[in-house]
Write a protein that holds these residues in place. Sequence first.
Motif, PDB file in Angstrom:
ATOM      1  N   PRO A  71       0.828  -1.207   0.000  1.00 20.37           N
ATOM      2  CA  PRO A  71       0.000   0.000   0.000  1.00 20.37           C
ATOM      3  C   PRO A  71       0.861   1.256   0.000  1.00 20.37           C
ATOM      4  N   GLU A  72       0.304   2.295  -0.586  1.00 25.44           N
ATOM      5  CA  GLU A  72       1.017   3.572  -0.598  1.00 25.44           C
ATOM      6  C   GLU A  72       0.154   4.579   0.128  1.00 25.44           C
ATOM      7  N   LYS A  73       0.758   5.654   0.563  1.00 24.76           N
ATOM      8  CA  LYS A  73      -0.092   6.741   1.041  1.00 24.76           C
ATOM      9  C   LYS A  73       0.558   8.083   0.821  1.00 24.76           C
ATOM     10  N   LEU A  74      -0.284   9.110   0.904  1.00 30.76           N
ATOM     11  CA  LEU A  74       0.225  10.466   0.768  1.00 30.76           C
ATOM     12  C   LEU A  74       1.147  10.764   1.929  1.00 30.76           C
ATOM     13  N   PRO A  77       2.755  15.739   5.258  1.00 28.38           N
ATOM     14  CA  PRO A  77       2.562  17.171   4.968  1.00 28.38           C
ATOM     15  C   PRO A  77       1.487  17.419   3.905  1.00 28.38           C
ATOM     16  N   VAL A  78       1.477  16.594   2.857  1.00 26.71           N
ATOM     17  CA  VAL A  78       0.471  16.783   1.804  1.00 26.71           C
ATOM     18  C   VAL A  78      -0.925  16.501   2.347  1.00 26.71           C
ATOM     19  N   ARG A  79      -1.035  15.432   3.126  1.00 30.53           N
ATOM     20  CA  ARG A  79      -2.338  15.105   3.701  1.00 30.53           C
ATOM     21  C   ARG A  79      -2.818  16.246   4.601  1.00 30.53           C
ATOM     22  N   ASP A  80      -1.912  16.768   5.443  1.00 31.48           N
ATOM     23  CA  ASP A  80      -2.274  17.886   6.331  1.00 31.48           C
ATOM     24  C   ASP A  80      -2.728  19.103   5.518  1.00 31.48           C
ATOM     25  N   ARG A  81      -1.982  19.388   4.454  1.00 36.54           N
ATOM     26  CA  ARG A  81      -2.305  20.541   3.626  1.00 36.54           C
ATOM     27  C   ARG A  81      -3.708  20.397   3.024  1.00 36.54           C
ATOM     28  N   LEU A  82      -4.025  19.185   2.577  1.00 37.03           N
ATOM     29  CA  LEU A  82      -5.343  18.958   1.970  1.00 37.03           C
ATOM     30  C   LEU A  82      -6.458  19.064   3.004  1.00 37.03           C
ATOM     31  N   MET A  83      -6.205  18.554   4.201  1.00 36.27           N
ATOM     32  CA  MET A  83      -7.218  18.678   5.260  1.00 36.27           C
ATOM     33  C   MET A  83      -7.452  20.153   5.591  1.00 36.27           C
ATOM     34  N   SER A  84      -6.377  20.927   5.637  1.00 38.70           N
ATOM     35  CA  SER A  84      -6.533  22.367   5.914  1.00 38.70           C
ATOM     36  C   SER A  84      -7.313  23.048   4.798  1.00 38.70           C
ATOM     37  N   ALA A  85      -6.998  22.678   3.561  1.00 43.62           N
ATOM     38  CA  ALA A  85      -7.691  23.297   2.425  1.00 43.62           C
ATOM     39  C   ALA A  85      -9.183  22.998   2.489  1.00 43.62           C
ATOM     40  N   PHE A  86      -9.510  21.782   2.866  1.00 46.38           N
ATOM     41  CA  PHE A  86     -10.920  21.391   2.974  1.00 46.38           C
ATOM     42  C   PHE A  86     -11.606  22.212   4.076  1.00 46.38           C
ATOM     43  N   ARG A  87     -10.928  22.335   5.210  1.00 44.24           N
ATOM     44  CA  ARG A  87     -11.456  23.098   6.360  1.00 44.24           C
ATOM     45  C   ARG A  87     -11.659  24.565   5.961  1.00 44.24           C
ATOM     46  N   GLU A  88     -10.656  25.121   5.323  1.00 46.82           N
ATOM     47  CA  GLU A  88     -10.698  26.526   4.895  1.00 46.82           C
ATOM     48  C   GLU A  88     -11.879  26.795   3.978  1.00 46.82           C
ATOM     49  N   ARG A  89     -12.020  25.923   3.009  1.00 51.65           N
ATOM     50  CA  ARG A  89     -13.076  26.120   2.023  1.00 51.65           C
ATOM     51  C   ARG A  89     -14.439  26.136   2.700  1.00 51.65           C
TER      52      ARG A  89
ATOM     53  N   SER B  35      -6.368   7.721  -2.289  1.00 53.02           N
ATOM     54  CA  SER B  35      -5.098   8.351  -2.675  1.00 53.02           C
ATOM     55  C   SER B  35      -4.040   7.353  -3.126  1.00 53.02           C
ATOM     56  N   ARG B  36      -4.035   6.150  -2.545  1.00 51.16           N
ATOM     57  CA  ARG B  36      -2.992   5.192  -2.947  1.00 51.16           C
ATOM     58  C   ARG B  36      -3.150   4.798  -4.414  1.00 51.16           C
ATOM     59  N   GLY B  37      -4.405   4.528  -4.814  1.00 54.61           N
ATOM     60  CA  GLY B  37      -4.648   4.226  -6.221  1.00 54.61           C
ATOM     61  C   GLY B  37      -4.356   5.423  -7.103  1.00 54.61           C
ATOM     62  N   VAL B  46       3.432  10.627 -15.204  1.00 51.80           N
ATOM     63  CA  VAL B  46       4.499  11.573 -14.859  1.00 51.80           C
ATOM     64  C   VAL B  46       5.764  10.822 -14.488  1.00 51.80           C
ATOM     65  N   SER B  47       6.861  11.582 -14.363  1.00 50.68           N
ATOM     66  CA  SER B  47       8.159  10.911 -14.312  1.00 50.68           C
ATOM     67  C   SER B  47       8.689  10.643 -12.906  1.00 50.68           C
ATOM     68  N   THR B  48       8.209  11.348 -11.891  1.00 49.83           N
ATOM     69  CA  THR B  48       8.774  11.131 -10.558  1.00 49.83           C
ATOM     70  C   THR B  48       7.680  10.944  -9.507  1.00 49.83           C
ATOM     71  N   ASP B  49       8.062  10.349  -8.375  1.00 47.54           N
ATOM     72  CA  ASP B  49       7.131  10.191  -7.255  1.00 47.54           C
ATOM     73  C   ASP B  49       6.633  11.553  -6.784  1.00 47.54           C
ATOM     74  N   HIS B  50       7.543  12.515  -6.800  1.00 52.37           N
ATOM     75  CA  HIS B  50       7.178  13.855  -6.355  1.00 52.37           C
ATOM     76  C   HIS B  50       6.087  14.454  -7.256  1.00 52.37           C
ATOM     77  N   SER B  51       6.275  14.326  -8.562  1.00 53.43           N
ATOM     78  CA  SER B  51       5.259  14.811  -9.501  1.00 53.43           C
ATOM     79  C   SER B  51       3.924  14.117  -9.266  1.00 53.43           C
ATOM     80  N   ALA B  52       3.988  12.806  -9.051  1.00 54.23           N
ATOM     81  CA  ALA B  52       2.750  12.043  -8.852  1.00 54.23           C
ATOM     82  C   ALA B  52       2.007  12.573  -7.620  1.00 54.23           C
ATOM     83  N   GLU B  53       2.752  12.857  -6.572  1.00 53.15           N
ATOM     84  CA  GLU B  53       2.098  13.354  -5.359  1.00 53.15           C
ATOM     85  C   GLU B  53       1.489  14.734  -5.595  1.00 53.15           C
TER      86      GLU B  53
END
Lengths: 94, 209
Positions: A71-74, A77-89, B35-37, B46-53
């Motif tokens: 499994p992968e996850k965000l 920091p990105v997850r926090d940023r998105l939660m803040s954006a949702f709250r802000e909106r 988000s994982r999918g 895209v070319s990098t993990d960073h871009s994908a995120e």
Amino acid sequence: MKRFIPETRAVNVVKRFTCDELAELLTAYLEDALDQPSRDGMRAHLSCCEGCGRYFEQFRATIKVLGDQPPEKLSAPVRDRLMSAFRERHRHHS
Amino acid sequence: MGSFEGGGLPPDDVVVTALRAGDEAMFAALLDTWSRGMLRVARSYVSTDHSAEEVVQDTWLAVVDGIDGFEGRASIKTWVFRILVNTAKKRGVRESRTLPWSAFEQDGGPFRDFGAARGGQADLAAAWPTPEGEALAAEVRALIAEALGRLPPRQRVVITLRDVEGCTSDEVCEILEISAANQRVLLHRARTAVRGWLADYYESVKQPE
């Protein structure tokens, strides 16, 4: 002999596949996208051709391991940023 | 607010109403479920993990901005993934102008199964070992990740959605706006290529008898 009963005659319209043709149709077969004679033809070929039987097993094994990716996850920091954006909106809209 | 763990997500109308009402638990559940999918799909373009995120982040921001305009013609998941694919494609095109390689090469001509041991020849198509050991399983996982990266983008995105993420063929057709037949061809080519690479791998690690 059962040669003349209708079911037996139906076998004669089963589509025959070469090994290459069978390999090309495996996804369609697994997706249930083939008509009845083709499906029967696939089954008939698979049951008597050891090589294609193995190939089919490998094909299915491939699909299985594809589903076994870690499994992968965000990142946090990105997850926090998105939660803040949702709250802000919502704050702006309510 | 209940947890969605294990139970899947509630029906679309519940999800959409909650998002519009600013329900943070619902948004968090969607983020964590999809988000994982989305990261994997973005990586097909895209070319990098960073871009994908960044693609995934931009997609969620567009979802947050656009949820009031969501009309429910497709499922919410399809809608989110369509935004993702469009965002990733745009970014991929931009990158391919600046990078030495193109993410948009052709899907290739007539397909050849170039892995070892295909069907029809019983003596060549060896039975594969079950990856029981954790070391072998980890190697196979790494090989699969690499194999996905070698596929042409259209094949990669289809096999990722179908076999890695477990989407239905209907969902994939809707997300990518392709026909069922086209979806099947891309999926089949991708699976055949990955099987070939796996066959080569198993051949290379085979114990002498």
